[in-house]
Design a protein around this motif. Structure first.
Motif, PDB file in Angstrom:
ATOM      1  N   THR B 145       4.719  27.674  -6.458  1.00 37.72           N
ATOM      2  CA  THR B 145       4.384  26.259  -6.682  1.00 37.72           C
ATOM      3  C   THR B 145       4.819  25.779  -8.066  1.00 37.72           C
ATOM      4  OG1 THR B 145       2.530  26.324  -5.157  1.00 37.72           O
ATOM      5  CG2 THR B 145       2.441  24.631  -6.852  1.00 37.72           C
ATOM      6  N   ALA B 148       8.646  25.375  -8.231  1.00 39.82           N
ATOM      7  CA  ALA B 148       9.082  24.244  -7.409  1.00 39.82           C
ATOM      8  C   ALA B 148       8.760  22.926  -8.116  1.00 39.82           C
ATOM      9  CB  ALA B 148       8.395  24.301  -6.048  1.00 39.82           C
ATOM     10  N   MET B 149       7.596  22.863  -8.776  1.00 35.35           N
ATOM     11  CA  MET B 149       7.225  21.645  -9.496  1.00 35.35           C
ATOM     12  C   MET B 149       8.151  21.396 -10.679  1.00 35.35           C
ATOM     13  SD  MET B 149       3.092  21.668  -9.458  1.00 35.35           S
ATOM     14  CE  MET B 149       2.280  20.628  -8.225  1.00 35.35           C
ATOM     15  N   ALA B 152      11.513  20.200  -9.156  1.00 37.36           N
ATOM     16  CA  ALA B 152      11.444  18.805  -8.686  1.00 37.36           C
ATOM     17  C   ALA B 152      11.495  17.841  -9.868  1.00 37.36           C
ATOM     18  CB  ALA B 152      10.164  18.587  -7.887  1.00 37.36           C
ATOM     19  N   ARG B 153      10.805  18.198 -10.926  1.00 38.89           N
ATOM     20  CA  ARG B 153      10.795  17.353 -12.121  1.00 38.89           C
ATOM     21  C   ARG B 153      12.182  17.335 -12.780  1.00 38.89           C
ATOM     22  NH1 ARG B 153       8.281  12.902 -13.911  1.00 38.89           N
ATOM     23  NH2 ARG B 153       9.312  12.601 -15.900  1.00 38.89           N
TER      24      ARG B 153
END
Ligand SMILES: [Zn+2]
Lengths: 133, 387
Positions: B145, B148-149, B152-153
């Motif tokens: 997680t 992935a965060m 994405a950012r």
């Protein structure tokens, strides 16, 4: 021996948010808002922290969507979106938008906090702000 | 004696032996079994005995007291032990800690080791006992997680694309295809990565490291002793560590890691700069890691990592070879990968990396990452020409 605050910060958080609002700690010395709950200010090390209700307004900073594989013979599992929200008051927190489909969540979306869960296990989740729907 | 930037450690110690065991799958063996086999291979490589080892540095995820269980299994009673656990970065950090202990005379032969049988054991990552209290209710999947965060950012902020992330996985695979010990050897294209199973947006299963068994060991001595041993020493030139947060939600900036500080500290100790590095070994738990670390270590500007890795720049034949063994994405990833960066650095500096040898290698930067972008450790090694 150091003196203890009235309640441990995790317990105090649970007690405060039980009124349905988001509460944060504020430092009496440097004025910063603090989350996760602590006994000292991570900005200036002050031991003087007070709980205050806050707006609950924030912005989605980033998100990810977990795609879960279903087990054979089991119903299909829903994708699960997890976000980081930047609160207008400063702190960032991990959370969810339970009422929004994962594909409809986007970075920059304005959101508002809501308290979910049962006594002693309450957590902060978010809904889209009306202006952002 | 105190020296500026810890520069008194520069060139004071060297890796003199490396070993691996149980890479891929080792059914029927436990972590301590294959770790011991890697330790014996590393000592044989150095021409030293287990009885010579008087300093031990290790961490793992299967034992509550890893270093104590290790010395018991090996039957040694070292003078100095260090079980600092910063996640997968621990082993890169130990290169500096071992150099310090060697220089101080707290030990003469330092052993850095790791072993895990995640694949044939539980078949999954072993989660840490405690996870961030205010993240857990939202059901993150650790460690993925967090990465992935960050990815994405990075995509939102800098326009980084999934194709650019995929380029990191493809480059790793091309290196792995030159490494007979690599776990994944099959062909892999950018389209294959994009089309593979989505796990945690924007990361597909091919953006994620392998889950294998495996053990690695490294032996270090002071430089004067290293020169008299069997193999060409890989000299420790500089190291640095940095940590800002445990939980990803506490990370000050999702697209900038503490590698900015660990790297700057390592370069300062070594008296070197990014352009002095021949090759890099960067802990690639996920494709985004390589992009973040190339930026944070100063090989390109912030936000430029996606463009930097494009066009095969870090692949075989590219300008800047990265993860010449195939990395955690294609070589092996037994939960904590850091020790394998040291092993590959040593083999490349010796010129002994076989088909994947990246030409004449004078300097290697190793970078370890721990937990969920939580701890960063950098170590720079070089041949005797760099002393
Ligand atoms: Zn304060």
């Amino acid at each position: 021996m150091a003196s203890l605050p009235k309640a441990g910060p995790d317990k105090a958080f649970q007690e405060h948010v039980s009124d349905g609002r988001l509460w944060l700690q504020y430092c009496d010395d440097c004025g910063e808002a603090v989350f996760m709950p602590r006994v000292l200010c991570p900005h200036c090390s002050s031991l003087s922290l007070d709980w205050r209700p806050v707006s609950g307004n924030g912005t989605v900073h980033t998100l990810t969507v977990l795609h879960q594989r279903s087990k054979p013979g089991q119903p299909e599992r829903q994708n699960h979106a997890i976000v980081l929200v930047d609160l207008d008051e400063g702190p960032r927190m991990m959370s969810r938008l339970p009422e929004v489909a994962p594909e409809d969540i986007r970075i920059g979306m304005r959101v508002k906090a809501r308290i979910e869960g049962k006594d002693g296990e309450r957590a902060v989740v978010f809904d889209p702000q009306e202006s952002d729907q | 004696m105190s020296t500026p930037n810890g520069s008194g450690l520069r060139g004071s110690a060297a890796i003199v032996g490396v070993g691996t065991a149980g890479l891929g799958e080792a059914p029927g063996f436990n972590a301590m079994d294959i770790q011991a086999l890697a330790v014996r291979e590393a000592l044989d490589d150095a021409g030293l005995q287990l009885s010579d080892v008087d300093g031990v540095f290790c961490a793992n995820m299967s034992h509550t007291f890893p270093v104590i269980s290790t010395i018991e299994y090996l039957g040694i009673q070292p003078r100095w032990i260090d079980g600092t656990n910063t996640g997968g970065s621990s082993f890169v950090a130990y290169a500096m800690a071992a150099s310090l202990a060697l220089q101080a005379g707290l030990c003469d032969v330092a052993l850095i080791c790791y072993g895990a049988t995640l694949r044939s054991g539980a078949g999954r990552m072993v989660p840490a006992n405690e996870q961030p209290t205010y993240e857990v209710p939202h059901k993150p999947r650790y460690p993925m997680t967090a990465y992935a965060m960050s990815a994405a950012r990075h995509m939102s902020q800098f326009g980084t694309t999934r194709e650019q992330l995929a380029e990191v996985a493809v480059s790793a695979r091309l290196w792995a295809q030159k490494n007979p010990e690599a776990f994944e050897l099959g062909p892999l294209s950018i389209e294959d990565v994009l089309g593979s199973r989505m796990v945690m947006e924007p990361l597909t299963v091919r953006d994620c490291c392998l889950l294998t068994d495996g053990a690695g060991a490294v032996v270090m001595t002071r430089a004067d002793q290293a020169r008299d041993l069997k193999e060409k020493p890989a000299y420790f030139l500089g190291g640095g560590t940095a940590s800002y947060n445990r939980a990803v939600s506490e990370m000050p900036d999702l697209t900038s890691t503490a590698a900015r500080d660990s790297g700057a500290r390592a370069f300062a100790m070594a008296g070197m700069k990014p352009s002095d590095m021949t090759i890099l070994q960067l802990y690639d738990a996920f494709t985004i890691n390589v992009i973040l670390f190339l930026e944070d270590l100063g090989f390109c500007g912030k936000g430029e990592g996606g463009a930097f890795v494009s066009g095969g720049r870090i692949a075989p034949g590219g300008d800047l070879p990265v993860n010449t063994n195939g990395g955690g994405l294609s070589f092996c990833h037994p939960g904590m990968y850091g020790v394998f960066t040291l092993i590959e650095a040593t083999r490349q500096l010796r010129g002994a990396a076989g088909e994947r040898q990246a030409g004449e290698v004078e300097t290697v930067l190793c970078h370890g990452n721990g937990i969920t972008l939580s701890h960063q450790a950098t170590a720079i090694f070089g041949t005797d020409a760099t002393l």
